[in-house]
Design a protein around this motif. Structure first.
Motif, PDB file in Angstrom:
ATOM      1  N   HIS A 155      19.159 -33.318  12.932  1.00 19.73           N
ATOM      2  CA  HIS A 155      19.985 -32.583  13.895  1.00 19.73           C
ATOM      3  C   HIS A 155      20.307 -33.418  15.136  1.00 19.73           C
ATOM      4  N   ARG A 156      19.667 -34.579  15.260  1.00 20.93           N
ATOM      5  CA  ARG A 156      19.979 -35.465  16.384  1.00 20.93           C
ATOM      6  C   ARG A 156      20.981 -36.558  16.009  1.00 20.93           C
ATOM      7  N   ILE A 157      21.382 -36.598  14.769  1.00 22.49           N
ATOM      8  CA  ILE A 157      22.304 -37.631  14.301  1.00 22.49           C
ATOM      9  C   ILE A 157      23.713 -37.048  14.284  1.00 22.49           C
ATOM     10  N   LYS A 158      24.586 -37.650  15.072  1.00 28.13           N
ATOM     11  CA  LYS A 158      25.948 -37.125  15.257  1.00 28.13           C
ATOM     12  C   LYS A 158      26.898 -37.743  14.229  1.00 28.13           C
ATOM     13  N   VAL A 159      27.460 -36.875  13.411  1.00 27.66           N
ATOM     14  CA  VAL A 159      28.383 -37.301  12.365  1.00 27.66           C
ATOM     15  C   VAL A 159      29.756 -36.711  12.665  1.00 27.66           C
ATOM     16  N   GLY A 160      30.783 -37.548  12.627  1.00 27.03           N
ATOM     17  CA  GLY A 160      32.146 -37.093  12.882  1.00 27.03           C
ATOM     18  C   GLY A 160      32.992 -37.177  11.629  1.00 27.03           C
ATOM     19  N   VAL A 161      33.791 -36.144  11.378  1.00 31.58           N
ATOM     20  CA  VAL A 161      34.687 -36.117  10.230  1.00 31.58           C
ATOM     21  C   VAL A 161      36.119 -36.105  10.744  1.00 31.58           C
ATOM     22  N   LEU A 162      36.881 -37.136  10.398  1.00 27.35           N
ATOM     23  CA  LEU A 162      38.292 -37.232  10.760  1.00 27.35           C
ATOM     24  C   LEU A 162      39.113 -36.588   9.653  1.00 27.35           C
ATOM     25  N   GLY A 163      39.746 -35.456   9.946  1.00 24.75           N
ATOM     26  CA  GLY A 163      40.522 -34.758   8.942  1.00 24.75           C
ATOM     27  C   GLY A 163      39.753 -33.578   8.385  1.00 24.75           C
ATOM     28  N   LEU A 164      40.226 -32.367   8.682  1.00 26.36           N
ATOM     29  CA  LEU A 164      39.507 -31.152   8.289  1.00 26.36           C
ATOM     30  C   LEU A 164      40.345 -30.294   7.352  1.00 26.36           C
ATOM     31  N   TRP A 185      37.551 -33.655  13.780  1.00 21.65           N
ATOM     32  CA  TRP A 185      38.822 -33.820  14.482  1.00 21.65           C
ATOM     33  C   TRP A 185      39.968 -33.646  13.500  1.00 21.65           C
ATOM     34  N   ASP A 186      41.039 -33.010  13.956  1.00 19.08           N
ATOM     35  CA  ASP A 186      42.230 -32.849  13.132  1.00 19.08           C
ATOM     36  C   ASP A 186      43.437 -32.702  14.047  1.00 19.08           C
ATOM     37  N   ARG A 203      40.874 -36.786  20.836  1.00 20.69           N
ATOM     38  CA  ARG A 203      40.326 -37.766  19.900  1.00 20.69           C
ATOM     39  C   ARG A 203      39.256 -38.648  20.531  1.00 20.69           C
ATOM     40  N   ASP A 204      39.495 -39.156  21.737  1.00 21.96           N
ATOM     41  CA  ASP A 204      38.523 -40.053  22.356  1.00 21.96           C
ATOM     42  C   ASP A 204      37.220 -39.331  22.672  1.00 21.96           C
ATOM     43  N   ALA A 205      37.319 -38.077  23.098  1.00 22.47           N
ATOM     44  CA  ALA A 205      36.113 -37.291  23.346  1.00 22.47           C
ATOM     45  C   ALA A 205      35.334 -37.084  22.050  1.00 22.47           C
ATOM     46  N   PHE A 206      36.053 -36.885  20.962  1.00 28.01           N
ATOM     47  CA  PHE A 206      35.427 -36.724  19.648  1.00 28.01           C
ATOM     48  C   PHE A 206      34.690 -38.000  19.242  1.00 28.01           C
ATOM     49  N   LEU A 207      35.312 -39.161  19.444  1.00 26.00           N
ATOM     50  CA  LEU A 207      34.753 -40.420  18.976  1.00 26.00           C
ATOM     51  C   LEU A 207      33.617 -40.947  19.846  1.00 26.00           C
ATOM     52  N   VAL A 231      40.359 -46.922  17.636  1.00 27.02           N
ATOM     53  CA  VAL A 231      39.371 -45.972  17.116  1.00 27.02           C
ATOM     54  C   VAL A 231      37.998 -46.622  17.051  1.00 27.02           C
ATOM     55  N   PHE A 232      37.934 -47.806  16.475  1.00 21.08           N
ATOM     56  CA  PHE A 232      36.635 -48.482  16.357  1.00 21.08           C
ATOM     57  C   PHE A 232      36.044 -48.786  17.733  1.00 21.08           C
ATOM     58  N   ASP A 233      36.893 -49.214  18.680  1.00 19.66           N
ATOM     59  CA  ASP A 233      36.406 -49.521  20.029  1.00 19.66           C
ATOM     60  C   ASP A 233      35.865 -48.283  20.739  1.00 19.66           C
ATOM     61  N   ALA A 234      36.411 -47.110  20.385  1.00 17.56           N
ATOM     62  CA  ALA A 234      35.982 -45.869  21.038  1.00 17.56           C
ATOM     63  C   ALA A 234      34.630 -45.379  20.539  1.00 17.56           C
ATOM     64  N   LEU A 235      34.174 -45.905  19.408  1.00 17.90           N
ATOM     65  CA  LEU A 235      32.868 -45.515  18.869  1.00 17.90           C
ATOM     66  C   LEU A 235      31.745 -46.250  19.599  1.00 17.90           C
ATOM     67  N   PRO A 236      30.565 -45.675  19.665  1.00 16.86           N
ATOM     68  CA  PRO A 236      29.429 -46.398  20.242  1.00 16.86           C
ATOM     69  C   PRO A 236      29.121 -47.656  19.430  1.00 16.86           C
ATOM     70  N   ARG A 237      28.644 -48.672  20.070  1.00 14.87           N
ATOM     71  CA  ARG A 237      28.304 -49.906  19.364  1.00 14.87           C
ATOM     72  C   ARG A 237      27.223 -49.626  18.325  1.00 14.87           C
ATOM     73  N   GLY A 238      27.430 -50.181  17.135  1.00 17.62           N
ATOM     74  CA  GLY A 238      26.464 -49.973  16.058  1.00 17.62           C
ATOM     75  C   GLY A 238      26.784 -48.793  15.161  1.00 17.62           C
ATOM     76  N   ALA A 239      27.856 -48.041  15.464  1.00 27.94           N
ATOM     77  CA  ALA A 239      28.227 -46.889  14.640  1.00 27.94           C
ATOM     78  C   ALA A 239      28.560 -47.342  13.219  1.00 27.94           C
ATOM     79  N   LYS A 240      28.435 -46.411  12.286  1.00 27.99           N
ATOM     80  CA  LYS A 240      28.745 -46.678  10.888  1.00 27.99           C
ATOM     81  C   LYS A 240      30.036 -45.953  10.506  1.00 27.99           C
ATOM     82  N   PHE A 241      30.698 -46.475   9.460  1.00 30.90           N
ATOM     83  CA  PHE A 241      31.987 -45.923   9.044  1.00 30.90           C
ATOM     84  C   PHE A 241      31.989 -45.683   7.543  1.00 30.90           C
TER      85      PHE A 241
END
Length: 331
Positions: A155-164, A185-186, A203-207, A231-241
């Protein structure tokens, strides 16, 4: 009391192929990836006697009323003058939009529980693999090193889904049910139980704090290279895709650079600009990239055939098919 003998009583008969052909016309199947035998058997269970033809054994092209196709080449539809509908053997219809060989007929996408379950399982696998530090343990195993990494609560791991959309919404719900902190985000406003959703302008708040980003956007002229350096720059460093949707939605050179620089810590990729992925592509040599050959979700004919058969019945009766796509939007 009737004295009619059993031999002279009316006999109930099953529909013949001629009956089905007169009512529905012929169905043409084309795919280099799907099994025509399984599809034919599944459809005939739902419509006995259906005239089911497999390309290139077309017979009389004028008989063809319904086409089930996946990635038909340019010009494929030109010989068929009596098409009433096209059913895409998959979720994305991008290769059926804007063609000059296809008349203005309904285009439908498949929607079956088996396809949804497979997509959900692929994304869950990909996200859990990162959440439970499996890539690090794989590397440690190659070094013959016993490496302990203390697990984090899901529950502490934040996962984002682009396209709902149809599949993206199911993926987001599945991740939330597994216990992750899920946000989505959609372009359009969406509401999904257990998922914090963001509209187009957010979008930036989401990322900004997404640790694992999952792409579920369809490929349209508006989404091509949507996931780019910004988009990639807006993610925290070390994020996975994770990309389980369509290759052209991602700017591949920007993804390569983000992975090389370490800004992205890893990627799981099922779809690409060119498939099969060329042998000289940089992704092959990257230790932090997992490649799968476009198999995140496939159609399960036994489940999908019920809807396809219903669409054949509806269109043959002058109605609308199930799961009709909006070709103006491209999905």
């Amino acid at each position: 009391m009737s004295t009619q003998s059993a031999s002279s009583a009316p006999q109930l008969t099953s529909p013949t192929e001629d009956d089905a052909a007169r009512q529905y016309g012929a169905v043409l199947f084309f795919s280099d990836f799907d099994d025509p035998v399984t599809w034919g058997d599944a459809l005939k269970e739902n419509i006995p006697g259906l005239d089911f033809r497999v390309y290139p054994d077309v017979g009389n092209p004028d008989d063809i009323r319904h086409v089930l196709a996946w990635k038909p080449a340019p010009g494929f539809f030109e010989p068929f003058k009596n098409i009433a509908q096209v059913i895409n053997l998959g979720a994305g219809i991008d290769l059926l939009v804007g063609r000059n060989d296809l008349p203005d007929v309904p285009i439908s996408r498949l929607s079956d529980p088996g396809m949804i379950a497979l997509m959900r399982s692929y994304v869950l696998f990909s996200v859990i693999r990162y959440a439970r530090n499996i890539p690090e343990f794989e590397q440690a195993k190659r070094r013959r090193e016993w490496q302990y990494i203390h697990p984090r609560p899901l529950h502490r791991i934040k996962v984002g889904v682009l396209g709902l959309g149809h599949l993206g919404g199911a993926v987001a719900s599945g991740l939330a049910a597994a216990g992750f902190d899920v946000r989505g985000w959609d372009h359009a406003d969406k509401t999904i139980d257990g998922v914090k959703t963001f509209g187009a302008s957010k979008r930036d708040a989401f990322l900004s704090d997404v640790e694992i980003l999952v792409n579920m956007m369809p490929h349209t002229k508006h989404t091509e290279k949507l996931i780019d350096k910004t988009v990639f720059d807006a993610l925290p460093r070390g994020a996975k895709f994770v990309n389980a949707s369509r290759g052209p939605v991602v700017d591949e050179p920007a993804l390569v650079e983000a992975l090389r620089s370490g800004h992205l810590g890893g990627a799981t990729l099922d779809v690409f600009w060119v498939e099969p992925l060329p042998q000289d592509h940089p992704f092959w040599g990257m230790e932090n990239v997992l490649i799968t050959p476009h198999l995140a979700s496939i159609t399960v004919p036994e489940a999908a055939a019920r809807d396809v058969a219903e669409s054949i019945r509806r269109v043959s009766a002058g109605g609308e098919p199930l799961h009709r796509a909006d070709t103006r939007r491209g999905y």
